[in-house]
Scaffold this active site. Structure first.
Site, PDB file in Angstrom:
ATOM      1  N   TYR A   1      -9.978  -0.466   2.551  1.00 61.01           N
ATOM      2  CA  TYR A   1      -9.720  -0.325   4.414  1.00 61.01           C
ATOM      3  C   TYR A   1      -8.945   1.381   4.301  1.00 61.01           C
ATOM      4  O   TYR A   1      -8.639   1.875   3.516  1.00 61.01           O
ATOM      5  CB  TYR A   1      -8.145  -1.219   4.212  1.00 61.01           C
ATOM      6  CG  TYR A   1      -8.706  -3.037   5.169  1.00 61.01           C
ATOM      7  CD1 TYR A   1      -8.948  -2.582   6.459  1.00 61.01           C
ATOM      8  CD2 TYR A   1      -8.362  -3.739   4.383  1.00 61.01           C
ATOM      9  CE1 TYR A   1      -9.039  -4.022   6.776  1.00 61.01           C
ATOM     10  CE2 TYR A   1      -8.934  -5.057   4.992  1.00 61.01           C
ATOM     11  CZ  TYR A   1      -9.535  -5.043   6.326  1.00 61.01           C
ATOM     12  OH  TYR A   1      -9.101  -6.217   6.974  1.00 61.01           O
TER      13      TYR A   1
ATOM     14  N   ASP B   1       0.816  -0.920   0.142  1.00 60.42           N
ATOM     15  CA  ASP B   1      -0.145   0.459   0.104  1.00 60.42           C
ATOM     16  C   ASP B   1       0.905   1.149  -0.414  1.00 60.42           C
ATOM     17  O   ASP B   1       0.845   2.425  -0.781  1.00 60.42           O
ATOM     18  CB  ASP B   1      -1.046  -0.280   0.878  1.00 60.42           C
ATOM     19  CG  ASP B   1      -2.391  -1.384   0.849  1.00 60.42           C
ATOM     20  OD1 ASP B   1      -2.247  -1.078   0.057  1.00 60.42           O
ATOM     21  OD2 ASP B   1      -2.702  -1.592   1.836  1.00 60.42           O
TER      22      ASP B   1
END
Length: 634
Positions: free
Chosen positions: A359, A275
């Site tokens: 998320y 990420d």
């Protein structure tokens, strides 16, 4: 640098002060000079981020070759090209969906699984989801994953390279518990017994801010920001009375995170998100001005950085600085007299929050009055789900609702800490010691079979410093200064105390570990080198090279005695989804602590004053006397 206005912004304020500091995503080469403790005007500092205008001038320098992280604009373009592709439209009609406005396309980087993923083109393999016909303003579209459709997109040229409707999997039925907005919008009711809680500081906050320079309770540091890491803390030091400014670290940041999934089925086996390196934590950060992500009096900082096209983007109120009450700092009551002393703990929190697809991650650095520094990550958001055939179940996940399951996965974070414990500029006088608690063997030194002791081992080189957590020995690590001692004659230091942790549960030949070999150990230690910033290398996206980055750097086996120490701490959580994680996951916390170990000669928190109310009670009343029977015994 002109001083920023010190007035803080109350919770949920619609806008921050016009003098809020502006942070940017291009930092100059990391400096080893400490931040000044003066609050006077300073026109420039090597660690101050660039302005938006300076970024525009510097755009040419960031047009480097390589496969760069994906960008939000590219995400939108990828979704548009997929939803307008005729074969895709036909595949959705086969599943009963004709309104493309209901379709959600989340581009995921392809990673590297073979030559077809080579970085000659920037590729994405999207995950597909579909909302229902709903009046909910924020319907949870992740509740209906679309499986069986394979799409490969060249996001650099915005074209579909490959498409196949491989397998028909019916869309899961609409889950009545899928939404998470206010009660009336999700067809339910919110609880009514939550009373208002106000955080007030009538005299204002205890911190002071000048530009990017922060002072609070003997701590001082500088705030920075990059599109990849997000929040960066520079030049951390503690003002220790007559000993003056004592450095603790040069630079603290979260440099990578990896989320590998444990389902071997398509498409989940390819879900191994980097990420930070593939998406950018800073680029995906939130503007906090419209929410109550922080409570109390708040100092906001904006962030500026370049996007993939070379333009300048701004996230207003991106970084939050505020104080928090943290319970009891210390307490003792004399049982003979009944007299007690107690102090409340207060901490200074610097944070930002980002969204990467489904998320959310909140990244926090907490500074305490007793010299501790805590790193904390808060995980929340929505589970990445898969669809099931009627009557199907999978052991690689948890069934959340009919036709809907959440695969098992892990979240790993990497904190890079360029330490400088009691080191002045250009004084590389640090070393790392591992401490394990040993049980004394039964014998003349342990006749009662109760003895244990702490055993220290110097980590002399990089290969010797590839270490893992060990709960059985209460293992921790201390960064010490080899030239400075405390009043006991021992080296001053700061110790790294692990929190809960784990290691990858994938097999050693797992494809994602080619790019994430740094996950194989919880601790790595290297000497500082300016171009060793990211554990997976500069460009982990579609990287065909095996073990690039940290795992390769340490093969030089450089000496770690009296050098500028960099700690790379890898910490993670294994997520076995629960029904209680749906439809939106309650925050799960994970982190670690940097704690002074012989750095001070006594508790640095002994001088924290009592709360005014506590002092008034002592002045206006008498302590509770001990019982006469106990007094007679004494």
């Amino acid at each position: 640098m002109a001083a920023a206005q010190e007035k803080a912004t109350p919770c949920c304020s619609p806008a921050a002060s016009s003098n809020d500091a502006k942070l940017v995503g291009i930092e100059e080469e990391e400096e080893k000079t400490p931040a000044t403790t003066s609050m006077g005007t300073q026109t420039n500092h090597p660690l101050d981020p660039l302005s938006a205008a300076e970024i525009s001038v510097a755009v040419a320098t960031v047009r480097a070759a390589g496969t760069t992280p994906e960008d939000a604009v590219e995400y939108a373009e990828c979704e548009a090209v997929v939803k307008s592709y005729p074969p895709f439209i036909e595949a959705m009609k086969r599943r009963g969906i004709e309104d493309m406005d209901l379709v959600m396309v989340d581009p995921w980087c392809v990673g590297y699984y073979g030559d077809s993923d080579a970085p000659s083109r920037r590729l994405a393999k999207p995950l597909i989801f579909c909302r229902t016909e709903s009046d909910c303003p924020m319907e949870n579209g992740y509740a209906r994953p679309v499986e069986g459709i394979y799409v490969l997109v060249d996001i650099q040229n915005n074209v579909i390279i490959e498409f196949e409707d491989k397998k028909f999997v019916p869309l899961p039925p609409a889950d009545p518990l899928r939404n998470y907005t206010r009660g009336e919008t999700r067809g339910s009711a919110d609880r009514s017994d939550v009373k208002p809680l106000h955080i007030i500081q009538p005299e204002g906050p205890s911190f002071r801010v000048s530009g990017h320079f922060v002072q609070w309770q003997k701590w001082n540091f500088r705030i920075g920001f990059t599109p990849r890491e997000g929040l960066v803390i520079h030049s951390i030091a503690y003002i220790d009375g007559s000993r003056g400014r004592r450095p603790v670290a040069n630079r603290l940041s979260f440099v990578e995170m990896v989320v590998p999934y444990g389902d071997p089925n398509e498409p989940h086996y390819r879900k191994n998100a980097f990420d930070a390196g593939e998406d950018g934590l800073g680029k995906n950060a939130h503007s906090l001005k419209k929410g109550c992500d922080c409570l109390g009096y708040i100092k906001y900082f904006d962030a500026h950085f370049t996007n993939y096209a070379g333009g300048v983007e701004t996230i207003e109120n991106c970084v939050c600085l505020h104080e928090e009450d943290h319970g009891i700092l210390w307490k003792h009551q004399d049982w003979r007299t009944g007299l007690a002393e107690v102090r409340r703990s207060r901490r200074l929190t610097v944070s930002f929050i980002c969204t990467v697809a489904n998320y959310e991650y909140g990244f926090f650095w907490h500074f305490y009055q007793d010299g501790k520094i805590e790193a904390e990550v808060k995980l929340t958001g929505i589970l990445s789900l898969g669809a099931l055939q009627p009557g199907e179940s999978r052991k690689y996940g948890t069934t959340i609702a009919p036709g809907l399951y959440a695969p098992v996965h892990q979240h790993f974070f990497v904190a890079r800490m360029d330490m400088a414990v009691d080191c002045k500029p250009n004084e590389p006088f640090n070393q790392v010691v591992e401490v394990n608690v040993k049980v004394e063997e039964m014998g003349k030194h342990n006749i009662h079979n109760n003895a244990f002791y702490a055993e220290e081992k110097l980590l002399e080189s990089e290969l010797a410093a590839m270490r893992d957590c060990d709960l059985t020995s209460a293992r921790h690590w201390i960064v010490r200064n080899t030239r400075t001692v405390n009043r006991s004659g021992q080296p001053t230091g700061y110790k790294l105390i692990p929190g809960s942790n784990c290691l990858p549960l994938a097999g050693p030949e797992a494809k994602f570990l080619r790019r994430a070999a740094f996950l194989k150990h919880n601790l790595w230690v290297t000497p500082y080198k300016h171009d060793e910033m990211f554990p997976g290398g500069e460009f982990p996206n579609q990287n065909p090279r095996v073990n690039e980055g940290l795992a390769t750097w340490v093969k030089k086996n450089r000496a770690l005695e009296e050098t500028d120490i960099v700690l790379w701490y890898v910490f993670g959580v294994t997520h076995i989804p629960r029904l209680e994680d749906w439809p939106v996951m309650p925050v799960e916390r994970i982190g670690f602590m940097l704690m002074p170990h012989g750095f001070f000669n006594c508790s640095p928190a002994v001088d924290v004053p009592p709360n005014p109310t506590d002092a008034e009670n002592k002045d206006n009343g008498t302590p509770k006397l001990i019982q006469s029977s106990l007094l007679a015994k004494l």
